[in-house]
Design an enzyme around this catalytic site. Structure first.
Site, PDB file in Angstrom:
ATOM      1  CE  LYS A   1     -15.072   5.018 -30.080  1.00  0.00           C
ATOM      2  NZ  LYS A   1     -15.410   4.082 -30.308  1.00  0.00           N
TER       3      LYS A   1
ATOM      4  CD  GLU B   1     -15.621   3.836 -21.678  1.00  0.00           C
ATOM      5  OE1 GLU B   1     -14.539   4.726 -22.210  1.00  0.00           O
ATOM      6  OE2 GLU B   1     -15.819   2.272 -21.340  1.00  0.00           O
TER       7      GLU B   1
ATOM      8  CG  HIS C   1       6.809   6.276   0.883  1.00  0.00           C
ATOM      9  ND1 HIS C   1       7.233   5.849   2.051  1.00  0.00           N
ATOM     10  CD2 HIS C   1       5.830   4.886   1.440  1.00  0.00           C
ATOM     11  CE1 HIS C   1       6.677   5.025   3.114  1.00  0.00           C
ATOM     12  NE2 HIS C   1       6.367   4.329   2.871  1.00  0.00           N
TER      13      HIS C   1
HETATM   14  O1  PA5 Z   1     -16.224  -0.155 -22.420  1.00  0.00           O
HETATM   15  C1  PA5 Z   1     -16.423   0.083 -23.267  1.00  0.00           C
HETATM   16  O2  PA5 Z   1     -17.258  -0.316 -24.524  1.00  0.00           O
HETATM   17  C2  PA5 Z   1     -15.009   0.456 -24.407  1.00  0.00           C
HETATM   18  O3  PA5 Z   1     -14.424   0.995 -23.511  1.00  0.00           O
HETATM   19  C3  PA5 Z   1     -14.406  -0.221 -25.199  1.00  0.00           C
HETATM   20  O4  PA5 Z   1     -14.248  -1.438 -24.769  1.00  0.00           O
HETATM   21  C4  PA5 Z   1     -13.599  -0.099 -26.287  1.00  0.00           C
HETATM   22  O5  PA5 Z   1     -13.147   1.193 -26.563  1.00  0.00           O
HETATM   23  C5  PA5 Z   1     -13.699  -0.688 -27.074  1.00  0.00           C
HETATM   24  O6  PA5 Z   1     -13.873  -1.057 -28.196  1.00  0.00           O
HETATM   25  P1  PA5 Z   1     -14.256  -2.085 -28.660  1.00  0.00           P
HETATM   26  O7  PA5 Z   1     -13.578  -3.550 -28.227  1.00  0.00           O
HETATM   27  O8  PA5 Z   1     -15.378  -1.549 -29.823  1.00  0.00           O
HETATM   28  O9  PA5 Z   1     -12.795  -1.797 -29.580  1.00  0.00           O
END
Ligand code: PA5
Length: 432
Positions: free
Chosen positions: A420, A285, A306
């Protein structure tokens, strides 16, 4: 002192590996990237030396534990779940929830992450509402998966305990200033633990996101932070020479100069399986932007010997294997010496299970190296809080520096927005 070492020798001295000239060429850019990180440190760099989050988490954990809580449901997803899961899996008993109340160090711990109703129903099957606490963890305060899980759990708790009872057992771990969860917390007088605005989800394991569940289940939060603080001190001293920084350059070059765009983290301990999942999110990410980034993948040794090692040994030359090994495993078992007359079985007798695991780890490393498959190794002296804290921090530093080398913003995630928006529209959220 944390005992965590990084060995990159088999990225250099292996057919298909990097040449020292390539590393020399990138030195200047690496120094600049490290200077950028240290000159204007992102929020995650100050967490190990910030006492306030640990203190707040310890205070709330104590309240939960002394209330006689039987179950603690951590509701969150992505960066709001993977760090705490990694910590729990690494440092708690593998069957923690099945242990008796006296043996466990706190209430049973459940993670409500995905919106799969089978998982949430199963949690609600086993968690007795009378003894359940819920911790809703979302930095933005409006993640659909987290809020949906929360709303269902809330309904069950209100039915069983009433509004007042629900409020006394619910913690909102969120941005301290804004977001819908903060609004709910203000309206319903819920306990709030802060996720600092300058720390993104996947960099937040050392905020109350990770510290509260760790403290609730009796992990040593001070040691976790001490290990991470040691890493920060060493990165400050060593800059681009620190192994986390060197690793950023190595993995960047493996991808961009060698076409090895798959980075496999193969952990030789079942307890580290979620650590790899946490790292996969961190790397993916943070760096997967503008058509750039390498693909992280998690594997567990010996199990995946394996399953996947055939591909790693003889499949496309597109991977770098990063082994994570543990020198001294927390438990060991001798292998009984029986069937001595059967040469394919009897030889195991007199050895131990941990010895076999570590020998297989070394055998895989050697086989990969001999086959011209670049690999690196991270070694943890033991599985403990200090080493985990160091490793979390080092991998975050490495990812942030890699972001500078790739020329991407490691701290945003615009690519997840489109899905989203469509979900909001389909589910009828006003304004979408
Ligand atoms: O690393 C990130 O920013 C994302 O993976 C968020 O942690 C994830 O989308 C969850 O977001 P939030 O904490 O706002 O619910």
């Amino acid at each position: 002192m944390a005992e965590v070492t990084f060995d990159y020798q088999n990225l250099m001295e292996v057919e298909g590996g990097l040449q020292s000239g390539e590393l020399d060429e990138i030195q200047q850019r690496l120094r600049e990237a490290a200077d950028e990180l240290l000159g204007d440190p992102p929020g995650f760099m100050r967490l190990p030396k910030t006492a306030e989050y640990a203190e707040a988490s310890a205070r709330v954990a104590e309240e939960i534990r002394t209330s006689g809580a039987a179950d603690f449901i951590h509701v969150g997803i992505g960066g709001s779940a993977l760090g705490p899961m990694a910590l729990h899996k690494a440092l708690s008993h593998p069957y923690y929830n099945a242990l008796s109340g006296e043996t466990r160090r706190g209430p049973r711990l459940h993670f409500a992450e995905n919106t799969d109703p089978a998982t949430l129903s199963a949690i609600l099957d086993v968690a007795d509402p009378d003894g359940t606490w819920v911790n809703v963890v979302t930095k933005s305060g409006s993640t659909a998966e987290t809020m949906a899980n929360f709303l269902v759990i809330r309904g069950v708790l209100v039915d069983s305990l009433g509004d007042f009872g629900f409020q006394g057992r619910t913690i909102a771990t969120t941005d301290p200033e804004e977001g819908f969860l903060k609004q709910i917390a203000d309206r319903e007088d819920l306990e709030v633990l802060p996720i600092p605005p300058d720390v993104g989800g996947r960099f937040s394991v050392l905020t109350p996101v990770g510290l509260l569940p760790a403290a609730v289940t009796g992990l040593d939060v001070a040691a976790l932070l001490a290990g991470a603080a040691q890493c920060v001190d060493e990165v400050n001293e060593q800059g681009a020479e620190h192994p986390a920084a060197v690793g950023a350059a190595m993995h960047y070059l493996m991808d961009t100069a060698r076409g090895r765009n798959v980075r496999v983290m193969m952990t030789y301990a079942d307890a580290l399986e979620r650590l790899a999942a946490w790292f996969v999110q961190l790397w993916a990410e943070s760096l997967g932007k503008d058509g750039k980034g390498s693909t992280p993948h998690g594997a567990v040794g010996t199990t995946d010997q394996h399953s996947q090692v055939q591909l790693y040994m003889q499949g496309p030359q597109d991977k770098v294997i990063e082994i994570v090994e543990v020198e001294n495993h927390p438990r060991d078992l001798p292998i009984p010496g029986v069937y001595g007359d059967l040469e394919g079985v009897g030889y195991l007798g007199g050895h131990t299970m941990a010895e076999l695991l570590n020998v297989e780890c070394d055998a895989t490393r050697r086989a990969l190296t001999e086959a011209g498959r670049p690999n690196s190794t991270i070694t943890l002296g033991e599985l403990n809080e200090e080493n985990l804290g160091y490793l979390f921090q080092a991998l975050e530093v490495q990812t942030a520096i890699a972001g500078v080398l790739y020329g991407v913003n490691a701290f945003d995630q615009p690519g997840v927005e489109a899905g989203k928006q469509i979900t909001y529209k389909r589910m009828g959220r006003p304004g979408y």
